[in-house]
Design an enzyme around this catalytic site. Sequence first.
Site, short mmCIF file in Angstrom:
data_model
loop_
_atom_site.label_atom_id
_atom_site.label_comp_id
_atom_site.label_asym_id
_atom_site.label_seq_id
_atom_site.Cartn_x
_atom_site.Cartn_y
_atom_site.Cartn_z
CG HIS A 202 -1.61 0.66 1.10
ND1 HIS A 202 -1.62 2.41 1.59
CD2 HIS A 202 -3.45 0.46 0.81
CE1 HIS A 202 -3.08 2.98 0.96
NE2 HIS A 202 -3.69 2.04 0.84
CG ASP B 73 -8.51 -4.25 -3.21
OD1 ASP B 73 -9.87 -4.08 -2.44
OD2 ASP B 73 -7.94 -3.75 -2.93
N1 CMC Z 1 4.32 -7.57 -4.77
C1 CMC Z 1 5.26 -7.70 -4.98
N2 CMC Z 1 6.07 -6.71 -4.32
C2 CMC Z 1 5.56 -5.27 -4.39
C3 CMC Z 1 4.09 -5.31 -4.54
C4 CMC Z 1 3.21 -6.63 -4.34
N3 CMC Z 1 1.90 -5.86 -4.06
N4 CMC Z 1 3.35 -4.12 -4.05
C5 CMC Z 1 4.53 -3.50 -3.80
N5 CMC Z 1 6.19 -4.26 -4.55
C6 CMC Z 1 7.27 -4.12 -4.43
C7 CMC Z 1 7.51 -2.98 -5.82
O1 CMC Z 1 8.19 -3.81 -6.97
C8 CMC Z 1 8.98 -1.85 -5.40
O2 CMC Z 1 9.75 -2.67 -5.70
P1 CMC Z 1 11.60 -2.02 -5.73
O3 CMC Z 1 11.15 -1.13 -4.38
O4 CMC Z 1 12.36 -3.60 -5.55
O5 CMC Z 1 11.54 -1.88 -6.59
C9 CMC Z 1 8.61 -1.60 -4.32
O6 CMC Z 1 7.21 -3.02 -3.24
C10 CMC Z 1 7.92 -0.38 -4.04
O7 CMC Z 1 6.43 -0.82 -4.08
P2 CMC Z 1 5.58 0.52 -5.53
O8 CMC Z 1 5.35 0.53 -6.50
O9 CMC Z 1 6.53 2.04 -5.47
O10 CMC Z 1 4.50 1.04 -4.20
P3 CMC Z 1 3.95 1.80 -4.98
O11 CMC Z 1 3.27 2.96 -3.22
O12 CMC Z 1 4.00 3.17 -6.06
O13 CMC Z 1 2.16 1.06 -5.04
C11 CMC Z 1 0.56 -0.54 -4.87
C12 CMC Z 1 1.54 1.06 -3.93
C13 CMC Z 1 -0.54 -0.84 -3.65
C14 CMC Z 1 0.31 0.14 -6.50
C15 CMC Z 1 1.68 -1.89 -4.88
O14 CMC Z 1 2.12 -2.52 -3.35
C16 CMC Z 1 0.56 -2.44 -5.67
O15 CMC Z 1 0.97 -2.56 -6.84
N6 CMC Z 1 0.34 -3.73 -4.90
C17 CMC Z 1 -0.73 -4.92 -5.36
C18 CMC Z 1 -1.70 -3.96 -6.00
C19 CMC Z 1 -2.97 -3.94 -5.60
O16 CMC Z 1 -3.20 -5.19 -3.71
N7 CMC Z 1 -3.62 -2.76 -5.67
C20 CMC Z 1 -4.48 -2.38 -4.38
C21 CMC Z 1 -4.29 -1.44 -2.75
S1 CMC Z 1 -5.11 -1.23 -1.87
C22 CMC Z 1 -7.03 -0.64 -2.32
C23 CMC Z 1 -7.22 0.28 -2.87
O17 CMC Z 1 -6.57 1.44 -2.22
O18 CMC Z 1 -6.97 0.24 -4.17
#
Ligand code: CMC
Length: 429
Positions: free
Chosen positions: A307, A364
Site C-alpha cells: 500500500h 483487497d
Molecule cells: N507484490 C510484489 N512486490 C511489490 C508489491 C506487490 N504487491 N507491491 C509493491 N511491491 C514492491 C515493488 O516492486 C517495489 O519494489 P522495488 O523497490 O524493488 O522496486 C516496492 O515494493 C515499492 O513498490 P511501489 O510500486 O513503488 O509502491 P507504491 O506505493 O507505488 O504502490 C501499490 C502501491 C498498492 C500500487 C503496490 O503495492 C501494488 O501494486 N500492490 C498490488 C496491487 C494492490 O493490491 N492494490 C490495492 C491497493 S489497496 C486498495 C486500494 O486503495 O485500491
Amino acid sequence: MPETARLTLPDGKTLDMPVVIGSEGERAIDIGKLRASTGYITLDPGFVNTGACQSGITFLDGEKGILRYRGIPIEQLAEKATFVEVSYLLIYGHLPNKEELARFSSALTTHALIHEDMRNFFENFSNTAHPMAILSAMVTSLSAYYSDGASAANLESFDLNAARLISKVRTIAAFSYKKSIGQPIIYPTDKLSYCANFLKMMFALPTEEYVVDQELVDIMNLLLILHADHEQNCSTSTVRIVGSSDANLYASVAAGILALWGPLHGGANQQVIEMLEHIHAEGGNVKKFIDLVKDKNSGVRLMGFGHRVYKNFDPRAKIIKQACDRVLKKTGNPDPLLDLAKQLEECALADEYFIGRKLYPNVDFYSGIIYRAIGIPTNMFTVMFALGRLPGWIAQWKEMMEDPDKKISRPRQIYTGPVLSNYIPREKR
Ligand code: CMC
C-alpha cells in the site's frame, strides 16, 4: 511565531515557506509561492510527497495502521454503525441524530428507482461487458436525466443529488448483475434497509419468496463501511481533479469509478481471487508463487499486498480477515482459497522481500473471499468497492466545492522533449 521551512536554491537565493500543521500534527511545507518567487516547480511523480488539499474527512496514519472517519476509529464504526450512518457522517461531518438519519434514509428510499428509459441501456451492453464499464457509463448517463445535477453553480441541489447517486448506484449495480446472468431485474423495495435492498435486488427471483438474511446484511454493511473513504487515493483524487473544473457530481464520480477499476487500485480485489484460483489450479504451491513474485523479471505482483500509505498493517484487512472466518462458518462452505490466502500471507510476511519493503495485506486481500461466500461473482467485486467508496467521493467533492480556495487542478511538468526545431516539408522527409 509561525513555523517556516527555508529552501536554498543553487544560486544561493533562499525562500522561507510556511509550515502547515494538521490537527493530528502532520506537517506540510506550503510551496504556494515557490514558482512565482523563484521560477522553480517541484517534481513528485505519483504525488508520493505531495498533499493536494487540506481535508477534514478522513485521518490515516500508515505507520501506525490508523484509519478514522471524521475522527472516529474505523474499528468502532465497523462494529457499531450502518453504512447509511457512515455515509451521512462522511458527507455532513457528524453522526446523524434520529431525525437526520430518518430524513437521509427516506431520501435514499425515495430515489432508489432509475428512470425506466435507462433500463433499455442495459440491453445494449454485451453479455461480456465488465460491470465497471456499465457502472461508469450509467453514472455518466444519470447526469443526462438530472440536469439539475449538483455543480459549483448549483450547490443547493447537492443533498438531493447525493441521495440520488447513493441510492441509484446500488440499483444500477444490481441491475447490471441481473442483466449479465440473464435474469429478470428485481426492483427495490421501500421497506428494506439499504444493504437488504441490494441483496434482494441481486439475489431474489420473481418466482420465489426472498428472505433477507440479517447476518448477510450485517456483513455487507461492514464491507461497505470499510471501503467508504480513504482520503486522497487515486480514485478520490480523480473525483477532485474532475470536479475542480466545475464538472457536475455525476461526471466527477463516473471518472472516479473508472480510476478505481485499475488493478493497482480497486480492481485488485478481482485480481486477488483470480490469482488464488490460479495458484489453486496449479496445485497450491505457495512458495513457488512467492518466488515468482520476487523475481523482478516475472512482472508478477502479489495482488492484495502493499500500500502507498500503510507500512505496518492495513486496519481494514485485519477486520476483514476476522470477518472471513465468521462468514465461512455461517455459510457452512469452507473455501480452499481462504486457506491458500492465509498460507500466502504467512509465507510473505516471513520473507525478507516483503519485510524489507514493508508490504502487508491490504483491504483487497481478503475481501473477495467474503464476496464469494455471499454469492457475489468475481467481476462484480470492484463494483462492490465502488458502492462502498461512493459516500467518500461525494464527501470529498462537497468539501472541495465549498472550499473558498478551490482552484482548477493543473499540475506542471518538466519538459524533456526536443528543443526548438523547424517543420520539414512533406516531400523532404
Ligand atoms: N507484490 C510484489 N512486490 C511489490 C508489491 C506487490 N504487491 N507491491 C509493491 N511491491 C514492491 C515493488 O516492486 C517495489 O519494489 P522495488 O523497490 O524493488 O522496486 C516496492 O515494493 C515499492 O513498490 P511501489 O510500486 O513503488 O509502491 P507504491 O506505493 O507505488 O504502490 C501499490 C502501491 C498498492 C500500487 C503496490 O503495492 C501494488 O501494486 N500492490 C498490488 C496491487 C494492490 O493490491 N492494490 C490495492 C491497493 S489497496 C486498495 C486500494 O486503495 O485500491
